[in-house]
Design an enzyme around this catalytic site. Structure first.
Site, PDB file in Angstrom:
ATOM      1  N   ASP A  13       0.668  -1.145   0.029  1.00 47.48           N
ATOM      2  CA  ASP A  13      -0.049  -0.008  -0.028  1.00 47.48           C
ATOM      3  C   ASP A  13       0.881   1.162   0.033  1.00 47.48           C
ATOM      4  O   ASP A  13       2.369   1.339   0.328  1.00 47.48           O
ATOM      5  CB  ASP A  13      -0.906   0.151   1.443  1.00 47.48           C
ATOM      6  CG  ASP A  13      -0.411  -0.523   2.604  1.00 47.48           C
ATOM      7  OD1 ASP A  13       0.933  -0.695   2.708  1.00 47.48           O
ATOM      8  OD2 ASP A  13      -1.097  -0.933   3.348  1.00 47.48           O
ATOM      9  N   ASN A  52      -7.782  -3.318  14.259  1.00 45.85           N
ATOM     10  CA  ASN A  52      -9.070  -3.256  13.648  1.00 45.85           C
ATOM     11  C   ASN A  52      -9.242  -4.672  12.664  1.00 45.85           C
ATOM     12  O   ASN A  52     -10.390  -4.594  12.336  1.00 45.85           O
ATOM     13  CB  ASN A  52      -9.899  -2.156  12.850  1.00 45.85           C
ATOM     14  CG  ASN A  52      -9.037  -1.614  11.793  1.00 45.85           C
ATOM     15  OD1 ASN A  52      -8.411  -2.653  11.483  1.00 45.85           O
ATOM     16  ND2 ASN A  52      -9.460  -0.483  11.142  1.00 45.85           N
ATOM     17  N   HIS A  97      -7.477  -4.844   9.998  1.00 44.59           N
ATOM     18  CA  HIS A  97      -7.084  -4.773   8.591  1.00 44.59           C
ATOM     19  C   HIS A  97      -5.788  -5.342   8.277  1.00 44.59           C
ATOM     20  O   HIS A  97      -4.994  -5.880   9.028  1.00 44.59           O
ATOM     21  CB  HIS A  97      -7.065  -3.316   8.478  1.00 44.59           C
ATOM     22  CG  HIS A  97      -5.784  -2.579   8.768  1.00 44.59           C
ATOM     23  ND1 HIS A  97      -5.984  -1.148   8.980  1.00 44.59           N
ATOM     24  CD2 HIS A  97      -4.752  -2.937   9.028  1.00 44.59           C
ATOM     25  CE1 HIS A  97      -4.826  -0.786   9.449  1.00 44.59           C
ATOM     26  NE2 HIS A  97      -3.855  -1.723   9.303  1.00 44.59           N
ATOM     27  N   GLU A 141      -9.663  -2.087   5.145  1.00 48.91           N
ATOM     28  CA  GLU A 141     -10.555  -1.904   6.537  1.00 48.91           C
ATOM     29  C   GLU A 141     -11.640  -2.611   6.812  1.00 48.91           C
ATOM     30  O   GLU A 141     -12.202  -3.174   5.556  1.00 48.91           O
ATOM     31  CB  GLU A 141     -10.584  -0.413   6.673  1.00 48.91           C
ATOM     32  CG  GLU A 141      -9.683   0.714   6.396  1.00 48.91           C
ATOM     33  CD  GLU A 141      -8.685   0.688   7.537  1.00 48.91           C
ATOM     34  OE1 GLU A 141      -8.585  -0.166   8.310  1.00 48.91           O
ATOM     35  OE2 GLU A 141      -8.327   1.773   7.877  1.00 48.91           O
TER      36      GLU A 141
HETATM   37  P1  PGA Z   1       2.248  -2.071  12.661  1.00 49.96           P
HETATM   38  O1  PGA Z   1       1.271  -1.803  11.580  1.00 49.96           O
HETATM   39  O2  PGA Z   1       3.124  -3.038  12.281  1.00 49.96           O
HETATM   40  O3  PGA Z   1       2.672  -0.536  12.726  1.00 49.96           O
HETATM   41  O4  PGA Z   1       1.324  -2.011  13.930  1.00 49.96           O
HETATM   42  C1  PGA Z   1       0.623  -3.145  10.997  1.00 49.96           C
HETATM   43  C2  PGA Z   1      -0.668  -2.771  10.287  1.00 49.96           C
HETATM   44  O5  PGA Z   1      -1.367  -1.951  10.679  1.00 49.96           O
HETATM   45  O6  PGA Z   1      -0.952  -3.501   9.389  1.00 49.96           O
END
Ligand code: PGA
Length: 240
Positions: free
Chosen positions: A67, A136, A138, A143
Site C-alpha cells: 500500500d 481493527n 485490517h 479496513e
Molecule cells: P504496525 O502496523 O506494524 O505498525 O502495527 C501493522 C498494520 O497496521 O498492518
C-alpha cells in the site's frame, strides 16, 4: 493457518525472515510482497543481515508493496516508498528497478489498480506475501467492510488506523486516503506470512483465528488460504 509464538521481536524477525530468505534461495526470480509498519522491521533487519553475510542475494528479486498513502509525495519521509528504502532496500543488493509500489498520487485509481494487477501477473504472481494486522483486523489497508475486495483500490482510512499511524506524522497531517492491494491480490499469493506483536493486537488476532470469516475482520479470510503462517509474540497471542 499455522500459528507460531515466540518471546521476542528478534525471534519473530528471524522466524519470518527465514521464510523470505528460503524463498529467495530456492527460486531464481522470486517475487516478494512486502509490508510496512513497526512490526515488520525486525524481519527486514534479519533479511539485511543474511544478505550482508552472503547467505542470500536479492539481485534477481522483484517486490510489490502492499500500500501507499495518497496525497503525499513519494519522497516524503513518511511515504511507504521511503520506509522501504530506509528499512530494507538500502541494506540489500536489490535492483531498484525491480521494486514496485502503488502510486498514491495517481489521477485515476482504477487505471492504477489495473496497472498493478498486470505488473504482478507479468512477474509471475507473488511467491510470498508479508502482512501485519491492524488493531481493527485490517490487512494492508483493507479496513473492516461489508465485502471482501479484489484488486487494488483507493480507500478512506478508518479513525482507528488514522489514530494508530498519525504518531509518525510530525510535519504534515496524516493522509486520510491510501491506495491498497485488495484481498483478492493478497489471497492469490502462493504463501502468506503475517506477524503481530503486542497486547494492542490481541483482540484482532483472536477475531481472526477464532471468529467466522467475515469482512468486518478482513484478516479472517486468511483462514481460507492454503499456506498461511501467523507469527506472534505472547502478548498478541494472549487471547487465543
Ligand atoms: P504496525 O502496523 O506494524 O505498525 O502495527 C501493522 C498494520 O497496521 O498492518
Amino acid at each position: 493457518m499455522k500459528i507460531l509464538t515466540f518471546k521476542t521481536a528478534e525471534e519473530i524477525g528471524e522466524a519470518a525472515g527465514k521464510l523470505f530468505v528460503e524463498t529467495v534461495q530456492k527460486k531464481d526470480k522470486a517475487v516478494l510482497g512486502l509490508a510496512t509498519g513497526a512490526t515488520p522491521v525486525p524481519t527486514y533487519t534479519y533479511m539485511a543481515k543474511a544478505c550482508d553475510a552472503g547467505e542470500v542475494s536479492f539481485k534477481n528479486v522483484t517486490t510489490f508493496n502492499l500500500d501507499e498513502y495518497c496525497d503525499l509525495p513519494k519522497e516524503h519521509k513518511n511515504s511507504y516508498y521511503s520506509f522501504m528504502f530506509e528499512n530494507l532496500f538500502s541494506k540489500i543488493d536489490i535492483d531498484p528497478a525491480n521494486v514496485n509500489f502503488l502510486n498514491g498520487n495517481a489521477a485515476d485509481a482504477q487505471a492504477e489498480s489495473d496497472r498493478y494487477a498486470a505488473a504482478i501477473e507479468a512477474a509471475g504472481g507473488i511467491d510470498i506475501q508479508f502482512l501485519g494486522i491492524g488493531r481493527n483486523g485490517h490487512i494492508a489497508f483493507n479496513e473492516p467492510s461489508d465485502r471482501f475486495t479484489n484488486n487494488a483500490f483507493k480507500v478512506h482510512l478508518t479513525e482507528s488506523t488514522i489514530e494508530a499511524n498519525s504518531i509518525y506524522f510530525d510535519d504534515v497531517p496524516m493522509p486520510h486516503y491510501a491506495m491498497t492491494m485488495g484481498i483478492g491480490s493478497i489471497m492469490r499469493s502462493k504463501k502468506i506470512v503475517l506477524v503481530a506483536t503486542g497486547k494492542a493486537k490481541a483482540e484482532a488476532i483472536r477475531t481472526m483465528v477464532k471468529g467466522e470469516i467475515d469482512p468486518q475482520c478482513p484478516a479472517s479470510i486468511l483462514k481460507a488460504h492454503p499456506d498461511c503462517t501467523v507469527i506472534l509474540d505472547e502478548d498478541a497471542a494472549s487471547l487465543l
